[in-house]
Design a protein around this motif. Structure first.
Motif, mmCIF file in Angstrom:
data_model
loop_
_atom_site.group_PDB
_atom_site.id
_atom_site.type_symbol
_atom_site.label_atom_id
_atom_site.label_comp_id
_atom_site.label_asym_id
_atom_site.label_seq_id
_atom_site.Cartn_x
_atom_site.Cartn_y
_atom_site.Cartn_z
ATOM 1 N N PRO A 56 67.278 -98.232 61.047
ATOM 2 C CA PRO A 56 68.156 -97.106 61.398
ATOM 3 C C PRO A 56 69.592 -97.535 61.668
ATOM 4 O O PRO A 56 70.457 -96.683 61.877
ATOM 5 C CB PRO A 56 67.501 -96.545 62.664
ATOM 6 N N ASP A 86 61.006 -94.196 59.815
ATOM 7 C CA ASP A 86 61.955 -93.142 60.157
ATOM 8 C C ASP A 86 63.384 -93.684 60.271
ATOM 9 O O ASP A 86 63.614 -94.775 60.776
ATOM 10 C CB ASP A 86 61.538 -92.522 61.495
ATOM 11 N N TYR A 87 64.334 -92.884 59.785
ATOM 12 C CA TYR A 87 65.756 -93.218 59.922
ATOM 13 C C TYR A 87 66.287 -92.534 61.185
ATOM 14 O O TYR A 87 67.060 -91.581 61.133
ATOM 15 C CB TYR A 87 66.512 -92.742 58.670
ATOM 16 N N ASP A 88 65.855 -93.050 62.343
ATOM 17 C CA ASP A 88 66.246 -92.404 63.605
ATOM 18 C C ASP A 88 67.534 -93.029 64.138
ATOM 19 O O ASP A 88 67.569 -93.719 65.154
ATOM 20 C CB ASP A 88 65.116 -92.471 64.635
ATOM 21 N N LYS A 89 68.615 -92.724 63.431
ATOM 22 C CA LYS A 89 69.897 -93.353 63.746
ATOM 23 C C LYS A 89 70.425 -92.962 65.128
ATOM 24 O O LYS A 89 71.138 -93.752 65.762
ATOM 25 C CB LYS A 89 70.935 -93.028 62.683
ATOM 26 N N GLU A 90 70.069 -91.764 65.624
ATOM 27 C CA GLU A 90 70.571 -91.365 66.942
ATOM 28 C C GLU A 90 69.992 -92.277 68.020
ATOM 29 O O GLU A 90 70.702 -92.647 68.970
ATOM 30 C CB GLU A 90 70.210 -89.900 67.225
ATOM 31 N N ASN A 91 68.715 -92.634 67.896
ATOM 32 C CA ASN A 91 68.128 -93.575 68.849
ATOM 33 C C ASN A 91 68.787 -94.944 68.744
ATOM 34 O O ASN A 91 68.952 -95.648 69.748
ATOM 35 C CB ASN A 91 66.619 -93.709 68.599
#
Length: 229
Positions: A56, A86-91
């Motif tokens: 991410p 998952d591309y959970d860039k906010e995390n």
């Protein structure tokens, strides 16, 4: 001693074995160029390997998708399973907050590796893997001790899961990585991946009168052909 030919055509790959006879390896991959040599070595040794793409940190999303698709392409060629995480860039941005100006190989990178390996280890636990590793260490731009420390730390909480700290650079691994990237015509990214590495790389280029990075256009074989002209 005679000089050893470590090229793809001249190197006789040894049969690799997992550290303690582990049966299933979950290999965290950062990109096809770093992963290619490692994936080919694992395939040649018939180690049951699944590629785990969880990154991410890669910015922007278009760059992430391009790097991921290149990795999928080579996994399919070798017949390896591929997990698109998952591309959970906010995390990721939450995890890195306050470290935006840290240098490469500093605490920001440690936090980034920790996050990616923690998710890798959790997936390994949930899906029956007993060994994890990463392709990150093959790059000479990375601190191998930093990477291995993060990997061991991520695996430690899980009984029955180990981190494999194999040195993929040795015996010509880094040079074969580049040779294989040219052979496969992989996309050639020019920065580590995150928005801050892109920023810092462009700052360095500008300070030397060079143009900023132009993403998505450079591929290994094309780059070599242009140098030959």
């Amino acid at each position: 001693m005679p000089k050893v030919d470590y090229s793809l055509s001249g190197y006789e790959r040894p049969v690799l074995t997992t550290p303690n006879g582990e049966k299933k390896l979950l290999m965290h991959s950062c990109c096809a160029p770093c992963a290619g040599e490692i994936m080919e070595a694992l395939a040649a040794s018939k180690i049951d390997t699944t590629i785990f793409f969880y990154n991410p940190n890669i910015h922007p999303k278009e760059e992430y998708e391009l790097r991921k698709e290149e990795n999928i392409r080579f996994a399919q060629k070798l017949g390896m399973d591929f997990v698109d995480a998952d591309y959970d860039k906010e995390n990721w941005f939450d995890r890195i907050k306050g470290q935006e100006d840290e240098p490469e190989r500093g605490t920001r990178c440690t936090s980034c590796f920790d996050m990616r390996f923690e998710v890798t280890a959790q997936y390994a636990k949930d899906h029956g893997f007993d060994l994890i590793s990463s392709t990150l260490g093959i790059s000479r731009w990375k601190d191998m001790n930093q990477i291995n420390g993060c990997g061991v730390r991520a695996a430690n909480p899980y009984k029955g899961i180990a981190y494999w700290d194999f040195n993929w650079r040795k015996q010509g691994g880094s040079s074969r990585m580049l040779e294989l990237s040219k052979r496969e015509e992989f996309y050639q990214q020019e920065y580590c991946g995150c928005v801050y590495s892109l920023r810092d790389t462009n700052r360095w280029r500008e300070s030397r009168g060079r143009e900023k990075i132009e993403r998505g256009i450079k591929f290994y074989q094309e780059a070599m052909e242009s140098l030959d002209k």
